[in-house]
Every structure is written in C-alpha cells, then in structure tokens.
Design a protein around this motif. Sequence first.
Motif, PDB file in Angstrom:
ATOM      1  N   MET A 305       0.817  -1.214   0.000  1.00  0.00           N
ATOM      2  CA  MET A 305       0.000   0.000   0.000  1.00  0.00           C
ATOM      3  C   MET A 305       0.854   1.269   0.000  1.00  0.00           C
ATOM      4  N   GLY A 306       1.911   1.315  -0.820  1.00  0.00           N
ATOM      5  CA  GLY A 306       2.783   2.478  -0.750  1.00  0.00           C
ATOM      6  C   GLY A 306       3.387   2.543   0.644  1.00  0.00           C
ATOM      7  N   ALA A 307       3.207   3.681   1.317  1.00  0.00           N
ATOM      8  CA  ALA A 307       3.702   3.811   2.693  1.00  0.00           C
ATOM      9  C   ALA A 307       2.570   3.924   3.687  1.00  0.00           C
ATOM     10  N   ALA A 308       1.332   3.965   3.208  1.00  0.00           N
ATOM     11  CA  ALA A 308       0.199   4.315   4.073  1.00  0.00           C
ATOM     12  C   ALA A 308      -0.010   3.328   5.203  1.00  0.00           C
ATOM     13  N   ALA A 309       0.113   2.029   4.911  1.00  0.00           N
ATOM     14  CA  ALA A 309      -0.148   1.033   5.951  1.00  0.00           C
ATOM     15  C   ALA A 309       0.767   1.230   7.147  1.00  0.00           C
ATOM     16  N   PHE A 310       2.035   1.565   6.890  1.00  0.00           N
ATOM     17  CA  PHE A 310       2.997   1.693   7.972  1.00  0.00           C
ATOM     18  C   PHE A 310       2.808   3.001   8.733  1.00  0.00           C
ATOM     19  N   LEU A 311       2.380   4.040   8.023  1.00  0.00           N
ATOM     20  CA  LEU A 311       2.051   5.289   8.704  1.00  0.00           C
ATOM     21  C   LEU A 311       0.846   5.098   9.619  1.00  0.00           C
ATOM     22  N   MET A 312      -0.131   4.325   9.148  1.00  0.00           N
ATOM     23  CA  MET A 312      -1.317   4.083   9.968  1.00  0.00           C
ATOM     24  C   MET A 312      -0.968   3.313  11.238  1.00  0.00           C
ATOM     25  N   ILE A 313       0.010   2.425  11.137  1.00  0.00           N
ATOM     26  CA  ILE A 313       0.451   1.689  12.324  1.00  0.00           C
ATOM     27  C   ILE A 313       0.875   2.675  13.415  1.00  0.00           C
ATOM     28  N   GLU A 314       1.657   3.683  13.011  1.00  0.00           N
ATOM     29  CA  GLU A 314       2.179   4.636  13.981  1.00  0.00           C
ATOM     30  C   GLU A 314       1.108   5.616  14.455  1.00  0.00           C
ATOM     31  N   PHE A 315       0.324   6.151  13.509  1.00  0.00           N
ATOM     32  CA  PHE A 315      -0.679   7.155  13.862  1.00  0.00           C
ATOM     33  C   PHE A 315      -1.804   6.561  14.712  1.00  0.00           C
ATOM     34  N   LEU A 316      -2.240   5.355  14.362  1.00  0.00           N
ATOM     35  CA  LEU A 316      -3.412   4.765  15.011  1.00  0.00           C
ATOM     36  C   LEU A 316      -3.061   3.792  16.128  1.00  0.00           C
ATOM     37  N   ASN A 317      -1.762   3.457  16.209  1.00  0.00           N
ATOM     38  CA  ASN A 317      -1.314   2.489  17.219  1.00  0.00           C
ATOM     39  C   ASN A 317      -2.084   1.172  17.088  1.00  0.00           C
ATOM     40  N   LEU A 318      -2.210   0.716  15.845  1.00  0.00           N
ATOM     41  CA  LEU A 318      -2.888  -0.541  15.555  1.00  0.00           C
ATOM     42  C   LEU A 318      -1.889  -1.534  14.969  1.00  0.00           C
ATOM     43  N   PRO A 319      -2.092  -2.830  15.153  1.00  0.00           N
ATOM     44  CA  PRO A 319      -1.202  -3.810  14.519  1.00  0.00           C
ATOM     45  C   PRO A 319      -1.383  -3.819  13.008  1.00  0.00           C
ATOM     46  N   TYR A 320      -0.328  -4.220  12.328  1.00  0.00           N
ATOM     47  CA  TYR A 320      -0.352  -4.239  10.862  1.00  0.00           C
ATOM     48  C   TYR A 320      -1.492  -5.104  10.335  1.00  0.00           C
ATOM     49  N   GLN A 321      -1.764  -6.209  11.007  1.00  0.00           N
ATOM     50  CA  GLN A 321      -2.826  -7.105  10.548  1.00  0.00           C
ATOM     51  C   GLN A 321      -4.172  -6.387  10.479  1.00  0.00           C
ATOM     52  N   SER A 322      -4.424  -5.484  11.402  1.00  0.00           N
ATOM     53  CA  SER A 322      -5.691  -4.745  11.403  1.00  0.00           C
ATOM     54  C   SER A 322      -5.783  -3.823  10.195  1.00  0.00           C
ATOM     55  N   ILE A 323      -4.664  -3.181   9.849  1.00  0.00           N
ATOM     56  CA  ILE A 323      -4.654  -2.285   8.687  1.00  0.00           C
ATOM     57  C   ILE A 323      -4.922  -3.082   7.408  1.00  0.00           C
ATOM     58  N   VAL A 324      -4.296  -4.242   7.291  1.00  0.00           N
ATOM     59  CA  VAL A 324      -4.490  -5.090   6.110  1.00  0.00           C
ATOM     60  C   VAL A 324      -5.947  -5.530   5.993  1.00  0.00           C
ATOM     61  N   LEU A 325      -6.531  -5.982   7.090  1.00  0.00           N
ATOM     62  CA  LEU A 325      -7.933  -6.412   7.066  1.00  0.00           C
ATOM     63  C   LEU A 325      -8.852  -5.262   6.666  1.00  0.00           C
ATOM     64  N   ALA A 326      -8.582  -4.082   7.212  1.00  0.00           N
ATOM     65  CA  ALA A 326      -9.419  -2.924   6.885  1.00  0.00           C
ATOM     66  C   ALA A 326      -9.317  -2.556   5.411  1.00  0.00           C
ATOM     67  N   ALA A 327      -8.159  -2.794   4.793  1.00  0.00           N
ATOM     68  CA  ALA A 327      -7.941  -2.381   3.402  1.00  0.00           C
ATOM     69  C   ALA A 327      -8.514  -3.361   2.386  1.00  0.00           C
ATOM     70  N   LEU A 328      -8.796  -4.593   2.782  1.00  0.00           N
ATOM     71  CA  LEU A 328      -9.130  -5.638   1.816  1.00  0.00           C
ATOM     72  C   LEU A 328     -10.389  -5.338   1.004  1.00  0.00           C
ATOM     73  N   ILE A 329     -11.508  -5.080   1.669  1.00  0.00           N
ATOM     74  CA  ILE A 329     -12.776  -4.922   0.952  1.00  0.00           C
ATOM     75  C   ILE A 329     -12.811  -3.646   0.113  1.00  0.00           C
ATOM     76  N   PRO A 330     -12.370  -2.485   0.635  1.00  0.00           N
ATOM     77  CA  PRO A 330     -12.329  -1.304  -0.239  1.00  0.00           C
ATOM     78  C   PRO A 330     -11.461  -1.499  -1.480  1.00  0.00           C
ATOM     79  N   ALA A 331     -10.303  -2.179  -1.330  1.00  0.00           N
ATOM     80  CA  ALA A 331      -9.460  -2.446  -2.501  1.00  0.00           C
ATOM     81  C   ALA A 331     -10.179  -3.353  -3.487  1.00  0.00           C
ATOM     82  N   PHE A 332     -10.873  -4.380  -2.972  1.00  0.00           N
ATOM     83  CA  PHE A 332     -11.649  -5.268  -3.843  1.00  0.00           C
ATOM     84  C   PHE A 332     -12.705  -4.472  -4.612  1.00  0.00           C
ATOM     85  N   MET A 333     -13.393  -3.553  -3.942  1.00  0.00           N
ATOM     86  CA  MET A 333     -14.447  -2.772  -4.596  1.00  0.00           C
ATOM     87  C   MET A 333     -13.886  -1.947  -5.757  1.00  0.00           C
ATOM     88  N   HIS A 334     -12.679  -1.420  -5.582  1.00  0.00           N
ATOM     89  CA  HIS A 334     -12.063  -0.640  -6.661  1.00  0.00           C
ATOM     90  C   HIS A 334     -11.867  -1.500  -7.904  1.00  0.00           C
TER      91      HIS A 334
END
Length: 724
Positions: A305-334
């Motif tokens: 995801m470019g750099a966004a996933a890793f920035l979200m880890i730091e900004f949101l204090n969430l594990p990487y797995q959560s960012i990946v799960l959140a990105a799956l369906i919107p990416a599929f819709m595109h």
Amino acid sequence: MKSEALDPNAIQKLEEEFDSEVRFRPLLPATAWLVAGLLFALSAFHYYTAGFGLLREATHRGIHMAFVLGLIFLVFPLLKRDHRTPPQSGVLAPGGIALYDWLLAAGAVVASLYMPWIYDDLAFRVGNPEPLDVAMATIAILVLLEATRRSVGWPLPIIAVTLMVYAMYGQSLPGILAHPGNSWSAVVNHLYLTSNGIYGIALGVVATYVFHYVLFGVLATRIGLGRLFIDLATALAGRYSGGPAKVSIFGSAMFGMISGSSIANTVTVGSLTIPAMMRLGYPRHMAAAIESTASTGGQITPPIMGAAAFLMIEFLNLPYQSIVLAALIPAFMHFFGVFWQVHFEAKKNGLKGIPAADLPKAREVIARDWPAAIPLFVLLMVLFSGFTPYLAAFWGITACVLVGFTRRNPVVAVTFLVVMVAAAAAGLLSEGWATVAIVVGVAAVSAAFALRDAEGKFLTADMVDAFVVGAKYAIAVGAAAATVGIIVGIVTLTGVGFKISNIVTSFAGQLAGIVGSVLPAWAFDAKGMTLFFTLVMTAVVCILLGTGVPTTANYIIMVTVAAPSLALLGVEPIVAHFFVFYYGVLADITPPVALAAYAAASMAGADPFKTGNTAFRLGLAKALVPFVFVYGPALLIVTKGFTWTDFIVTALTCALGVFILAAALTGFALVRMPLWQRLSLGLSGLLLMAPNLTVSLVGIAVAVPAGLAQIAASKRAAATTTTG
C-alpha cells in the motif's frame, strides 16, 4: 500476449517524465561508482538494522536523513531539465557534479547528524537552544527544503515555508487563525530539537518501514515476481472478452502489491497491456485509462500500500494485521468496479479475447516462476506471525537474495520455506543467534551457486544493483517525509489544525442549514448533513493537494489537518485515515494533473485530458466507497461495534451498487441502454451504495424496470439474430 522482456530504459524514461522522484541526473563513471557505493551502503544499513536491531530512535533517523539528503544533492540535478544534460567535470564541477552540490551534500550530512550527536543534552537545550543549535537547525531546514524541491517538486516546500511564516507572524492575522507568534529560535527549536518536527513520526516510518518495502519491491521484481504475476493474469484472464484489459486489472492488482507506486505500476504493466488493448480494438484513450486506473489500485492493495499502511500503524497504534484487514474490501471494490466497466465496454463494442495461441499456459508459468513467490509468502507469513513489519521485510529481502542467486532453484526455495515456517512457529525469527544462523546459511548457499554458475558474476552485480536502485527509489520519499515533519510541527506548535477543523465544520454546518431549509423535516438530519458536506470538502482538498504532493505526504498532511474535523463529527480514527488516504490516491487519475493517467496516455499516444476523464470514470468506485465506509464502518471490518450482519449487508449492497453503476456508466448490460435506463440504474447504484438496508431496497426497486427492459431487449435481439 506472451510475456516479452521489458525494456528497462523505456520504462525508466517514462517514469522520469511523469514522476519527479525518479528523475535522476547522469553521472561520470567515477562519481557514479561513488554514489552507487553510498546507495548500497544505505540499503545495507537498513537491511542490517531491520534484522539485527534498530539503533536509538534519534540516531537511526539521523543517519537515515544524512544519507538521504546528502545523496539527493548528488543524484538529483538543480533544475528539472538538467537530468538529461551530459555531465561536465572541472574545478567548479568535480566529478561532474557542481561544487555547490557537493557543499550542500556536506552541509546536509553535518546538520542531519548534529541533533543525534547532542541528543543526550537535549533535556537542557529544548526550549533554550544554543546559537550553534539554531545555526544547525537553520541549515537543516534550508537543505531539506531544497532537497525536497529537487526530488518531489515545488508544492511541498511552498506549503512548509508558508506555514513557517505563519508560525512566526500569526499575530498579524485576523480572527480564529491569529496566534501570539513565535521567534525563529522557538520555531527551529520545535522543528529540529523535538520529535514533533523533522525527526518525527513521518521520517521515522520511512526510516523504519517504508525504505525496506521499497527495497523488497525492487528485489522481488528482479527475481521474476512481477513477471509471474503478469503472465499468470494473462493466462487466466486473457481469453475472455476484452482480454488485455482484464489482464491489466488482475496484473496491476498483483504487481501493485509489491510496487506500491501508481506510476511504476502503470509503465511496467502498461508496457505489455496497452499495446495489446489497442491491437484488440480499444481506443487509445480507453486503453490508457484502463491501465492507469487499475494501476492506482497498487497503493490501496495490501500488503505494501505504498507507505500508508505503515504510517497508519504509527498514527493509530494498531497492529499491521488490522490495517491489512481494513484495506481488503475497499481495494476489492475498486478492482471490482473497474472490471465490470471493462467487461461491459468490451461487450458493447464486440471486443474479443486474446487468441489462445498467444496466451501463456498457467501451468507452465507456475512451473517456471513459482519460486519467485517464496519471498512474498515469507514476508506475509512473518507479518502475520506477529513479528514487526521491518523484520518481515528483512526476511523477505533475504528470501529474494537466496531465490535470485540460486536461479529460483525449487529444492532450495522449498527448503528455505520449511526452515522459515519452523522458525516462525518456534518464535525464533527475532532471536539473534537464529538470525545469524539462517543468514549465514543463505549466504553460503547463494555463494556456492554464484561460484559454480557461469553467470555468477552477473548475478552478483545484478543483486548489488537492486540494492542500489532500491535506495535510489526511496530517497525522495525520505525527503518528503522530513518536510512533512515541518508541516506537522507547525500544526502542533500553533494549533492551526483544530482551528481549520472548526472552520470546516462551521461552514459545513451552514451549508447543512441552507439545505435543511428546503428539505422536509423527515428527510433532514442536521448532523448527518454536516458530516456529508465536511466529507465532500475534505475529499476535494485531498484531490487538489494530491495534484502536486506525493500520496504519502498528502496523507500525513490531511490526517493532521482534516482528520480532527471528522473526529469532531464522530468519525472513528481508522475510518478518517482511510478516507483521506483514498482521496489522496485518487489524484493520480483526476485531471488536471493525473500523473498515472498521463503516463499511460504517453505510452498509448492518446489525449491526456481525455484519458484522465475516462480514468476518473472507471475509478468511480474508489471515489464512492470512502463515503460508504464512513456511514457503514463495518466495511473496514476492524472498526468498533463491528457485526457480521452489518458487514454482509453493507458489502453485498455496495458490491451490487458498484456493479449497477458500472452498467449505467458504460451504457450497456445485456444490450445498449437508452438514456432513461442509464439514469435509472445510476440512481439505483447510488442508493444501493448507501449503507442502509431500507435505502438499498428502494435502490433495488428503482433498478427493476430498467433490468426487465434489458432482459426483454436482449431476448428480442437474440430472436432477431436467430431469425436472420
């Protein structure tokens, strides 16, 4: 459409034309060796620290910035046009690089390392900087702004300078934007001596995560993973209606997972798919639009995801797995939306698939290149085993080196995979002794294959070059991240982010009041309407900012400035972050500055503006889905109050809405549509995408007349064909 060797020079020229981040200057041989050595050292530094332990935060970021800024003055020319000018050596240009560039590079290195050097004394200096601190901070800011201008362009430095002026003279402004003002010493103290500015989260994420994944993407492409993806997409999708267009979608989705760059994705995959689409009968602008729209999906497709996933880890204090799960369906819709528009376009114009004789065989492609997928599998396995993203990148890069040197030897690939699975299961991948043992084993096997292989020397040079190119591609984003640190620092120093949020929400509330005065009471919700107008204004600003600022920088700026206004209206942080990120990416296919679309148009010889307009239409799902997950957060899976019922209803109605909108925009489903059917289905698609079951049922009812008319017209057409 069997895969042919891509011309690296042609791809590089296209990338240079549309992406300032890879517009490098030519160098004389001696200087080129020096620069290559420094670039390799930068990659080696990050590879080593990812596997064997990061340095102290300030030291790690300082070394990274010293390398990045120093190299930018050696790699990027003063003026844009100079990247094609043959270098001239002399007293004023030793080694073919101007003397002032050497001095700027030296100043950048010294100023970058000064803060880590005095780090132990910062407790006594923050808030009361010494004259030397102010001087070094001033040098650091000046060289950083110039390095960013050279590598990324003017917009980001202009924004940073404007905000610094605002920080110093805010007392001169009227109304809510006014503040007491600051001295230059106070400004540089905040930006340079604290972790709220240049050495903040943005630079830290690039130095800790992003660099490694850029390097991984380059290495994975070198060992054949990109070819595997493209050939596999061709074998599976090429035979169907509009074959090369569907290859473009699937190939760009898979290749985008490792490139994370819209333009790199466009020119690499497009060099194969755009000519094939035109040969099949697609208009030039349509072929270019399809490829660029599909390619922008690379920045929203996990795992990179470019750099966004890793920035979200730091900004949101969430594990990487959560960012990946959140990105799956919107990416599929595109990709789902692009696919159906491409399918209907092919049916409408009678475009066939690629002849079977020109298609690679999926079995042969997998048999030839499957070991190239081992590094990606290793990376994902380590990530989802709970280890850090940079450790996952370390093992992914290690796997790339092994697979590359052993020429994708299946026995070696499988053995390495088994060792990695066992080590991950035992939790040993972060243990120093286990890391040393595995790396030494990889090095020994790689060396053995390189020595016995007649082309071992070539393999070594190619792998070293991949480390050099990876660093070269990553230095621009490093400078951009540090400059974004200036912007974030000024926002935290002056509090302007919350002031802008109040202005935005206040204006949105006024618009909602105007709309409410003409709508019946039962149809009006003041808070909901205020949120809607706030989202619209935020989306417009994201797109406008994205026309001149890289996606990563755009995302950080908008999260800092716009996310607070969404939070005031009750939007969950992860939802707000995904919203601004999606609209920042959309700028790559939104005229008047749609860089990915224009790169594709250049390859196709098409009208750029027409290509950009068509690309925006094809990517409409990406523009609408963010509104869906704001009002229906269940689409992101990891949000608060998630239920499977909400997710299933929201995902199914959204997918159906995207499908119906694709037919309406194309003007074809079973047969060509008259205007009333297009309008009816367009309204139906929008209603279906609203995450509300009642509204979605109304949308289905609206679609029924047009759907029945399409079925009847299709039967008449079939009967006419049979009779004829």
